[in-house]
Scaffold this motif. Structure first.
Motif, short mmCIF file in Angstrom:
data_model
loop_
_atom_site.label_atom_id
_atom_site.label_comp_id
_atom_site.label_asym_id
_atom_site.label_seq_id
_atom_site.Cartn_x
_atom_site.Cartn_y
_atom_site.Cartn_z
N GLN A 178 0.81 -1.22 0.00
CA GLN A 178 0.00 0.00 0.00
C GLN A 178 0.85 1.28 0.00
O GLN A 178 0.31 2.39 0.14
CB GLN A 178 -0.94 0.00 1.20
N GLU A 179 2.13 1.12 -0.18
CA GLU A 179 3.03 2.28 -0.12
C GLU A 179 2.57 3.47 -0.98
O GLU A 179 2.63 4.62 -0.51
CB GLU A 179 4.45 1.86 -0.53
N PRO A 180 2.11 3.26 -2.21
CA PRO A 180 1.73 4.44 -3.01
C PRO A 180 0.64 5.29 -2.35
O PRO A 180 0.58 6.50 -2.56
CB PRO A 180 1.22 3.83 -4.32
N PHE A 181 -0.22 4.66 -1.56
CA PHE A 181 -1.31 5.39 -0.94
C PHE A 181 -0.88 6.01 0.38
O PHE A 181 -1.37 7.07 0.78
CB PHE A 181 -2.52 4.47 -0.77
N VAL A 182 0.04 5.34 1.05
CA VAL A 182 0.58 5.89 2.30
C VAL A 182 1.24 7.23 2.02
O VAL A 182 1.10 8.18 2.80
CB VAL A 182 1.60 4.91 2.92
N HIS A 183 1.91 7.34 0.89
CA HIS A 183 2.64 8.57 0.60
C HIS A 183 1.72 9.76 0.35
O HIS A 183 2.16 10.90 0.35
CB HIS A 183 3.59 8.36 -0.57
N LYS A 184 0.45 9.49 0.14
CA LYS A 184 -0.50 10.59 -0.03
C LYS A 184 -1.17 10.97 1.29
O LYS A 184 -1.92 11.94 1.36
CB LYS A 184 -1.57 10.21 -1.05
N ALA A 185 -0.95 10.19 2.32
CA ALA A 185 -1.56 10.48 3.62
C ALA A 185 -0.76 11.58 4.32
O ALA A 185 0.36 11.90 3.93
CB ALA A 185 -1.62 9.22 4.48
N PHE A 186 -1.35 12.15 5.37
CA PHE A 186 -0.73 13.31 6.01
C PHE A 186 -0.19 12.99 7.40
O PHE A 186 -0.86 12.37 8.22
CB PHE A 186 -1.75 14.44 6.16
N ALA A 187 1.00 13.48 7.64
CA ALA A 187 1.51 13.60 9.01
C ALA A 187 1.46 12.31 9.79
O ALA A 187 0.98 12.25 10.90
CB ALA A 187 0.71 14.69 9.75
N VAL A 188 1.95 11.28 9.16
CA VAL A 188 1.97 10.01 9.87
C VAL A 188 3.32 9.35 9.67
O VAL A 188 4.00 9.53 8.67
CB VAL A 188 0.88 9.05 9.36
N GLU A 189 3.70 8.57 10.67
CA GLU A 189 4.84 7.68 10.52
C GLU A 189 4.30 6.36 9.99
O GLU A 189 3.33 5.82 10.52
CB GLU A 189 5.51 7.48 11.89
N TRP A 190 4.89 5.89 8.94
CA TRP A 190 4.39 4.68 8.31
C TRP A 190 5.00 3.44 8.94
O TRP A 190 6.22 3.33 9.01
CB TRP A 190 4.70 4.71 6.81
N ILE A 191 4.16 2.53 9.37
CA ILE A 191 4.63 1.21 9.80
C ILE A 191 4.15 0.25 8.73
O ILE A 191 2.97 -0.12 8.68
CB ILE A 191 4.11 0.88 11.20
N GLY A 192 5.05 -0.09 7.84
CA GLY A 192 4.69 -0.81 6.61
C GLY A 192 5.37 -2.15 6.49
O GLY A 192 6.28 -2.34 5.69
N PRO A 193 4.91 -3.11 7.26
CA PRO A 193 5.58 -4.42 7.24
C PRO A 193 5.42 -5.12 5.90
O PRO A 193 4.47 -4.87 5.16
CB PRO A 193 4.85 -5.18 8.34
N LEU A 194 6.36 -5.98 5.65
CA LEU A 194 6.35 -6.76 4.42
C LEU A 194 5.24 -7.80 4.48
O LEU A 194 5.30 -8.73 5.29
CB LEU A 194 7.70 -7.46 4.26
#
Lengths: 379, 379
Positions: B75-91
């Protein structure tokens, strides 16, 4: 009558199979995931109408065969298409009184019913069931999530028929795009044209997702439609799924528009088709998933394209995408009868080209049957 | 730069407002509903791509401003459009190892993080949060569902801008249908044409739902596109919403295609337009929702159409549809500044005709501002 999709008998058989896997003192299970509602009751609500947009539902199943579907009054048209359930359809909104929060309303209904009915030993989908849906004191016997995840892999005949139906409508979209695309079309045009023809074939608005790219977009393997315009001689790569009653097949095709493939594209195409020809006969119960992937890699390496295949050889699918089994380097799995899997060899090289050809198959007792019927080949 | 939709400042303000409403010992809240993810972080994942189809996500917010978005690697492409968050993006999946059940994987990630971080006083959406997401021993301080439901009613400026953006793309679809429709088109043609032009205006595949009917379909007030064909002189009723970043506006229009309205249709149209003209000036803080509905009913009754208006006068909307406030007979509510509401008087009579005209408004400090810009009228 030919089976064209999910059946009541199929839904009942899936419920019985699941209960056989639960401890005998579990009398009921609660299903809330969209996937589970489709699997056990053929219930799906359209995202294309106001009535069911973002609505939830829940299904309580009893070991003795009882089935209660909780879906508010606005969802009535979809409830009537579900199988073998008693509808508990409380009034959420009728344009007279104010409507409460819809998710809280559903949770209240289910919790109240479980309380009143005195269900004591309940199995649930722990990764989906909201806290508010369970009454205090109910004993959660077990999580059906892992069992359901495992059972879903082996498709029943009516699930295969539903996947075939998904592929039928998707193929109408693919054929329309292939026949009609001309230089000057955008990737957006491709998506909208496919969507339109899928809707026509399905007779209703249909969820569609996947890759719709041309030219340089093929060289990165896909993506959503971006701003690219098809130029004469460009490749077009389409890899998409249409969802019908929760189920999807999967296919990919690549073709050249308004020109002839280059020699290098022809060489890539030969490698991909050889990879398909090499692996199709491997599809049978007991075949190693990693072994099938390795076979594709060997074909590509032997033809000098060893570094240009960055993804899986295939995957299971149906209610999920991707799903088990995975045709990947590090799989420890073997194919089983009832698996529905794709084979999708592809090659991608910047400045040279990119393509993918993909079929969906069901694994049978002694081999496999191809479910896809679309044309494979650059021309 | 003009505000064209959700902003980081808006997301932060909404989080702060919510924390102000929680007991001060609540240090964190967990948000999992798609609606909440859009409201607090502008996170939405496309249903049109393989990567995010049926994927879930979760957001942990801390009173001190921390924000962690849990969304797997695909979901990385959509995370990058979100605001002011630290992404916890496990494989979750990378075409190498087998992927686990996606919902269970998300729940495991969140539960593990909450456990490790030692969050003790957590507020949650009880009607959405799955059992598996919470570690044993965490204290559920309170349900934020009812507070969120209440706060959502009062739109922030960036939410209004996002609704305007939804209306902009929807209007492109409506105008295209109105300009291009000809006798012989089917209702399916109307939907697909609208969808295509919305996608073009949005620059991406866009969720669309609503009513697409003609002829007798207008007389029942709407419905999904069925098999009807537009005949010369038929009315066409379109009432739909396009979802952009989780938000939707709403409008309706009815027009006659390839002919002239009948005298009775003209009379119905006059009644609807009078109902709009009568109620638009009533839109201001403090106005009774039931009173506005009663005003529409009075107009219709005075013109002899009293029995032909079976639905609400309007409703709130934004992340939900319908949402509070409801302009209905039994409402006890009054309008408030920040409400976004529709007015949608309609009349339907079998054998005579059916039509609905609808605008969306935002209630301001001393009145209302119309957000819709489409043409209203049968011709």
């Amino acid at each position: 009558m030919a089976v064209v999709g999910l059946t009541e008998a199929g839904c009942r058989a899936r419920r019985e199979t699941l209960f056989e896997r639960l401890p005998t003192d579990v009398s009921h299970m609660l299903v809330v995931s969209p996937l589970g509602l489709a699997y056990f009751a053929a219930f799906t609500a359209s995202p294309f109408v106001f009535r069911s947009q973002r609505a939830g539902a829940a299904l309580v199943l009893a070991r003795d065969g009882g089935a209660w579907l909780f879906a508010d009054n606005l969802q009535e048209p979809f409830v009537h298409k579900a199988f073998a359930v008693e509808w508990i359809g409380p009034l959420w909104y009728r344009c007279v009184e104010e409507a409460p929060d819809r998710a809280a309303f559903l949770a209240d209904q289910v919790r109240g019913w479980l309380s009143k009915t005195g269900v004591a030993h309940l199995a649930v989908e722990r990764s989906h069931t909201p806290l508010a849906m369970l009454p205090d004191g109910v004993r959660i016997a077990m999580d059906i999530g892992p069992v359901l995840h495992e059972l879903r892999r082996t498709k029943h005949a009516d699930e295969v028929a539903q996947i075939v139906e998904s592929l039928r409508v998707a193929t109408a979209g693919l054929n329309a795009a292939r026949n009609d695309v001309r230089p000057g079309w955008t990737e957006r045009d491709l998506f909208d044209h496919v969507s339109r023809h899928i809707n026509l074939a399905a007779g209703e608005s249909t969820e569609l997702y996947g890759d719709f790219v041309c030219g340089a977009g093929c060289e990165v393997g896909g993506g959503p439609p971006a701003g690219r315009i098809v130029r004469p001689g460009d490749a077009v790569l389409l890899d998409f799924s249409a969802i019908t009653r929760g189920y999807r097949g999967d296919f990919a095709s690549t073709f050249v528009c308004g020109g002839e493939p280059s020699d290098q594209q022809r060489d890539m195409e030969r490698a991909c088709l050889e990879a398909l020809a090499e692996t199709e006969p491997m599809l049978r119960p007991g075949a190693s998933c990693a072994g099938i992937h390795a076979a594709v890699c060997r074909v590509f390496a032997s033809r000098g394209w060893g570094d240009c295949f960055p993804h899986h050889t295939g995957h299971g699918l149906g209610l999920g995408h991707p799903d088990a089994p995975y045709l990947i380097p590090q799989s420890a799995e073997s194919l089983q009868a009832g698996d529905v899997v794709t084979l999708e060899p592809g090659l991608y090289k910047a400045g040279v080209g990119g393509m993918r050809f993909e079929h969906t198959y069901v694994i049978t007792a002694d081999g496999a049957r191809r479910l896809t019927t679309h044309h494979i080949g650059l021309v």
